[in-house]
Design an enzyme around this catalytic site. Structure first.
Site, PDB file in Angstrom:
ATOM      1  N   LYS A 138      56.002  28.789 -12.394  1.00  0.00           N
ATOM      2  CA  LYS A 138      55.146  29.967 -12.574  1.00  0.00           C
ATOM      3  C   LYS A 138      55.294  30.978 -11.444  1.00  0.00           C
ATOM      4  CE  LYS A 138      51.456  27.533 -15.028  1.00  0.00           C
ATOM      5  NZ  LYS A 138      51.415  27.993 -16.394  1.00  0.00           N
ATOM      6  N   GLU A 148      45.957  31.758  -7.088  1.00  0.00           N
ATOM      7  CA  GLU A 148      46.044  32.960  -7.925  1.00  0.00           C
ATOM      8  C   GLU A 148      44.680  33.628  -7.949  1.00  0.00           C
ATOM      9  OE1 GLU A 148      48.876  33.020 -11.462  1.00  0.00           O
ATOM     10  OE2 GLU A 148      46.933  32.909 -12.440  1.00  0.00           O
ATOM     11  N   HIS A 174      40.962  25.776 -20.529  1.00  0.00           N
ATOM     12  CA  HIS A 174      42.221  26.518 -20.469  1.00  0.00           C
ATOM     13  C   HIS A 174      43.224  26.097 -21.532  1.00  0.00           C
ATOM     14  CE1 HIS A 174      40.459  27.868 -16.782  1.00  0.00           C
ATOM     15  NE2 HIS A 174      40.579  26.679 -16.219  1.00  0.00           N
ATOM     16  N   ARG A 211      60.032  28.205 -25.198  1.00  0.00           N
ATOM     17  CA  ARG A 211      60.037  27.247 -26.309  1.00  0.00           C
ATOM     18  C   ARG A 211      59.321  27.863 -27.504  1.00  0.00           C
ATOM     19  NH1 ARG A 211      54.508  26.033 -25.991  1.00  0.00           N
ATOM     20  NH2 ARG A 211      53.799  25.991 -23.840  1.00  0.00           N
TER      21      ARG A 211
HETATM   22  P1  ADP Z   1      49.332  26.865 -18.846  1.00  0.00           P
HETATM   23  O1  ADP Z   1      50.726  26.757 -18.352  1.00  0.00           O
HETATM   24  O2  ADP Z   1      48.550  25.649 -18.660  1.00  0.00           O
HETATM   25  O3  ADP Z   1      49.310  27.425 -20.233  1.00  0.00           O
HETATM   26  P2  ADP Z   1      48.464  29.496 -17.961  1.00  0.00           P
HETATM   27  O4  ADP Z   1      48.811  30.079 -16.651  1.00  0.00           O
HETATM   28  O5  ADP Z   1      49.178  30.029 -19.155  1.00  0.00           O
HETATM   29  O6  ADP Z   1      48.649  27.927 -17.877  1.00  0.00           O
HETATM   30  O7  ADP Z   1      46.891  29.659 -18.185  1.00  0.00           O
HETATM   31  C1  ADP Z   1      46.200  29.049 -19.231  1.00  0.00           C
HETATM   32  C2  ADP Z   1      44.820  29.669 -19.382  1.00  0.00           C
HETATM   33  O8  ADP Z   1      44.059  29.536 -18.161  1.00  0.00           O
HETATM   34  C3  ADP Z   1      44.822  31.160 -19.658  1.00  0.00           C
HETATM   35  O9  ADP Z   1      44.956  31.451 -21.014  1.00  0.00           O
HETATM   36  C4  ADP Z   1      43.463  31.583 -19.113  1.00  0.00           C
HETATM   37  O10 ADP Z   1      42.429  31.280 -20.010  1.00  0.00           O
HETATM   38  C5  ADP Z   1      43.304  30.691 -17.899  1.00  0.00           C
HETATM   39  N1  ADP Z   1      43.830  31.367 -16.693  1.00  0.00           N
HETATM   40  C6  ADP Z   1      45.039  31.191 -16.147  1.00  0.00           C
HETATM   41  N2  ADP Z   1      45.197  31.958 -15.052  1.00  0.00           N
HETATM   42  C7  ADP Z   1      44.055  32.649 -14.904  1.00  0.00           C
HETATM   43  C8  ADP Z   1      43.588  33.605 -13.961  1.00  0.00           C
HETATM   44  N3  ADP Z   1      44.332  33.991 -12.918  1.00  0.00           N
HETATM   45  N4  ADP Z   1      42.349  34.103 -14.117  1.00  0.00           N
HETATM   46  C9  ADP Z   1      41.569  33.706 -15.147  1.00  0.00           C
HETATM   47  N5  ADP Z   1      41.939  32.814 -16.063  1.00  0.00           N
HETATM   48  C10 ADP Z   1      43.173  32.273 -15.958  1.00  0.00           C
HETATM   49  P1  ADP Z   2      50.391  27.079 -23.445  1.00  0.00           P
HETATM   50  O1  ADP Z   2      51.457  26.431 -22.645  1.00  0.00           O
HETATM   51  O2  ADP Z   2      50.376  28.522 -23.239  1.00  0.00           O
HETATM   52  O3  ADP Z   2      49.024  26.474 -23.314  1.00  0.00           O
HETATM   53  P2  ADP Z   2      50.461  25.866 -26.035  1.00  0.00           P
HETATM   54  O4  ADP Z   2      49.020  25.809 -26.272  1.00  0.00           O
HETATM   55  O5  ADP Z   2      51.346  26.285 -27.154  1.00  0.00           O
HETATM   56  O6  ADP Z   2      50.838  26.914 -24.946  1.00  0.00           O
HETATM   57  O7  ADP Z   2      50.911  24.439 -25.481  1.00  0.00           O
HETATM   58  C1  ADP Z   2      50.367  23.882 -24.324  1.00  0.00           C
HETATM   59  C2  ADP Z   2      51.259  22.842 -23.714  1.00  0.00           C
HETATM   60  O8  ADP Z   2      50.958  21.569 -24.240  1.00  0.00           O
HETATM   61  C3  ADP Z   2      52.693  23.070 -23.970  1.00  0.00           C
HETATM   62  O9  ADP Z   2      53.494  22.463 -22.984  1.00  0.00           O
HETATM   63  C4  ADP Z   2      52.863  22.402 -25.287  1.00  0.00           C
HETATM   64  O10 ADP Z   2      54.203  22.124 -25.467  1.00  0.00           O
HETATM   65  C5  ADP Z   2      51.974  21.187 -25.108  1.00  0.00           C
HETATM   66  N1  ADP Z   2      51.269  20.780 -26.331  1.00  0.00           N
HETATM   67  C6  ADP Z   2      50.245  21.433 -26.908  1.00  0.00           C
HETATM   68  N2  ADP Z   2      49.811  20.779 -27.974  1.00  0.00           N
HETATM   69  C7  ADP Z   2      50.583  19.678 -28.087  1.00  0.00           C
HETATM   70  C8  ADP Z   2      50.645  18.609 -29.007  1.00  0.00           C
HETATM   71  N3  ADP Z   2      49.833  18.515 -30.038  1.00  0.00           N
HETATM   72  N4  ADP Z   2      51.567  17.641 -28.815  1.00  0.00           N
HETATM   73  C9  ADP Z   2      52.402  17.719 -27.773  1.00  0.00           C
HETATM   74  N5  ADP Z   2      52.383  18.700 -26.868  1.00  0.00           N
HETATM   75  C10 ADP Z   2      51.516  19.676 -27.016  1.00  0.00           C
HETATM   76 MG    MG Z   3      50.141  29.280 -20.787  1.00  0.00          MG
END
Ligand code: ADP
Ligand code: ADP
Ligand code: MG
Length: 501
Positions: A116, A200, A235, A293
């Site tokens: 990230k 962050e 989250h 992905r």
């Molecule tokens: P992940 O890899 O677990 O998907 P992300 O960085 O995409 O992590 O963040 C997932 C969720 O966490 C976001 O959709 C948001 O709801 C919350 N989040 C992440 N970073 C922040 C931030 N800097 N401020 C507020 N909420 C955040």
């Molecule tokens: P994000 O990374 O922004 O949260 P997703 O919600 O699409 O996006 O997925 C969250 C993470 O968890 C990703 O790494 C995804 O591949 C994994 N994941 C989510 N749901 C499942 C599931 N039902 N089985 C396996 N892996 C999952």
């Molecule tokens: Mg994410």
């Protein structure tokens, strides 16, 4: 084009990929762990290969076993699905070394975007605003002190390799900082084998809006519009929709342009998603991360565009040029998705395991269910508790929310506890219906995770279903069909998947 593709995944996403491969005239090959020997993703494949073991580490995360399975069955490509090995550059590398095509981005793309902190550099170089953060750091480092002095609290400790909302902690006060950095690091080490964390700025009450992109091997890059995923718990996304009720055309175009700039800046190939946080008050948006992905919620994009994203992934991976142009992308109507989890929303979301005694998906216009399970199946403790995704399309947002509400009310599930009552409560909530929500929706509305009844009727229904299951000839088997509709036939059950001996 490929003739045989191994799908290195399980559950609904493996079933869904099998379906596209068959439509394309490609033979899908499944891999499966011991608890999954009778699973739907195995039945819907043309052939299947057993992976000895039960846990994800022994099976779906085991690179040598999966590459060997692909070699043994003569597959010319591997689709990783999402989760598991889908964003693992070593896996993409190992496929390449075995002369097996990887259906997804390059190992270099994954390497650059999986981190990230590094991916923010790509966004910044592309001129896209990012959520302000520190470099990777340890408790007590000078960078930590500088960050806190400059930006204050609340802040977020995040894992550099994080995903699925894990390895993330909000910190409100200085004295909580060290402990939270250590805890987040430990959690990340256990989940991703990488304990590096960074800080962050915490954006209060943002909306999560992401843009889907598609790029071919010669750099032709387009976007496929946005999805809003602000209904989250810890989250993690639960409900997603497109188009986002928060966007006006100008803002939408800025986010689409920013997503394309990030993808081009990364030299990105195949399908990917650029995630942003939108501050709804200022209208400013910030790059969060890029997921290299297929995303869980890709079906929404398919619903409003009438295309098959997995098909485009396969075509691009086989070396075909992306013939879609930006002007071909004209979304129609509105789509909403609910993730159906085997967990109890009224008991702190405890995962629920056991036999699925009743599972009768609804049917009707505009409905799509991507499911990894069938009635009678045993749901184990070994994997993710997501059972299925319900995706609904309608010409207008209000109609698609109503279709979703109705569909959820006609979905009897017994034997396992699911989050369907919570999904229904959110669908019926005024703020959600007006589109006035953000990522803290569930925090604002704690009452929504408290059951309205005593839970007694639920226990009685579960007990009756268990009894009926063990006495199939008894008339009691129909007495539990509260709110039932006719079972929709599942074409995949008769698709005649043959397993390898
Ligand atoms: P992940 O890899 O677990 O998907 P992300 O960085 O995409 O992590 O963040 C997932 C969720 O966490 C976001 O959709 C948001 O709801 C919350 N989040 C992440 N970073 C922040 C931030 N800097 N401020 C507020 N909420 C955040
Ligand atoms: P994000 O990374 O922004 O949260 P997703 O919600 O699409 O996006 O997925 C969250 C993470 O968890 C990703 O790494 C995804 O591949 C994994 N994941 C989510 N749901 C499942 C599931 N039902 N089985 C396996 N892996 C999952
Ligand atoms: Mg994410």
């Amino acid at each position: 084009m490929f003739s045989k593709v191994l799908v290195a995944n399980r559950g609904e996403i493996a079933v869904r990929i099998n379906q596209t491969l068959r439509v394309m005239g490609i033979d899908p090959v499944a891999v499966y762990s011991e608890p999954d020997s009778g699973a739907l993703h195995v039945k819907t494949a043309e052939r299947s290969v057993a992976l000895p073991g039960k846990t994800a580490e022994e099976t779906y995360l085991n690179i040598p076993k999966i590459v060997q399975a692909a070699r043994d069955c003569g597959a010319d490509a591997i689709h990783p699905g999402y989760g598991f090995l889908s964003e693992n550059p070593e896996f993409a590398q190992a496929c390449g070394e075995a002369q097996i095509a990887f259906i997804g981005p390059t190992a270099e793309n994954m390497d650059a975007l999986g981190d990230k902190v590094r991916s923010k550099d790509i966004a910044l170089r592309a001129g896209v605003p990012v959520v302000t953060s520190s470099p990777v750091c340890l408790p007590g480092d000078r960078e930590v002190e500088e960050f806190v002095e400059r930006w204050g609290f609340p802040l977020l400790v995040k894992a550099a390799s994080g995903g699925g909302g894990r390895g993330m902690r909000v910190v409100n006060q200085l004295h909580e900082l060290d402990t939270n950095m250590k805890l987040a690091s430990r959690e990340a080490q256990a989940a991703f084998g990488d304990g590096r964390v960074f800080l962050e700025r915490y954006i209060t009450n943002p909306r999560h809006i992401e843009v889907q992109v598609l790029a071919d091997g010669s750099g032709h890059t387009i976007h496929l519009g946005e999805r809003e995923c602000s209904i989250q718990r810890r989250h993690q996304k639960i409900i997603e929709e497109t188009p986002s009720p928060a966007l006006v055309p100008e803002l939408r175009h800025s986010m689409e342009d920013a997503a394309i700039a990030v993808a081009r800046g990364a030299g990105y190939v195949n399908a990917g998603t650029v995630e942003f946080l939108l501050d709804p008050h200022s209208g400013e948006f910030y790059f969060l991360e890029m997921n290299a992905r297929l995303q869980v919620e890709h079906g929404l994009t398919e619903a409003v565009l009438g295309l098959d994203m997995v098909e485009w992934q396969v075509r691009i991976a086989s070396g075909e040029p992306l013939i879609l142009q930006q002007y071909d992308i004209q979304p129609r109507g509105h789509a909403v998705e609910c993730r159906i989890y085997a967990e109890d929303p009224y008991r702190d979301f405890t995962p629920s395991t056991g036999r699925l005694l009743r599972w009768r998906p609804p049917s009707g216009p505009g409905l799509r269910l991507d499911s990894g399970v069938v009635e009678g199946e045993e749901v184990s403790i070994y994997y993710d508790p997501m059972l299925a995704k319900l995706i609904v399309w309608a010409p207008r947002r209000d109609l698609s929310l109503r279709r979703m509400e109705l569909a959820l009310s006609q979905f009897p599930v017994l034997g396992l506890i699911t989050n369907i009552p919570l999904l229904r409560a959110i669908m019926g909530h005024g703020q959600f219906q007006r589109g006035e929500y953000d990522t803290s929706f569930l925090e604002w509305n704690p009452a929504i995770t408290v059951p309205s009844g005593t839970g007694e009727s639920r226990s009685i229904a579960q007990a009756l279903a268990a009894w009926a299951w063990h006495h199939p000839a008894s008339p009691a088997s129909s007495s539990v069909a509260v709110g039932d509709n006719q079972p929709s036939s599942n074409p995949w059950l008769s698709a005649g998947g043959q397993r390898l001996p």
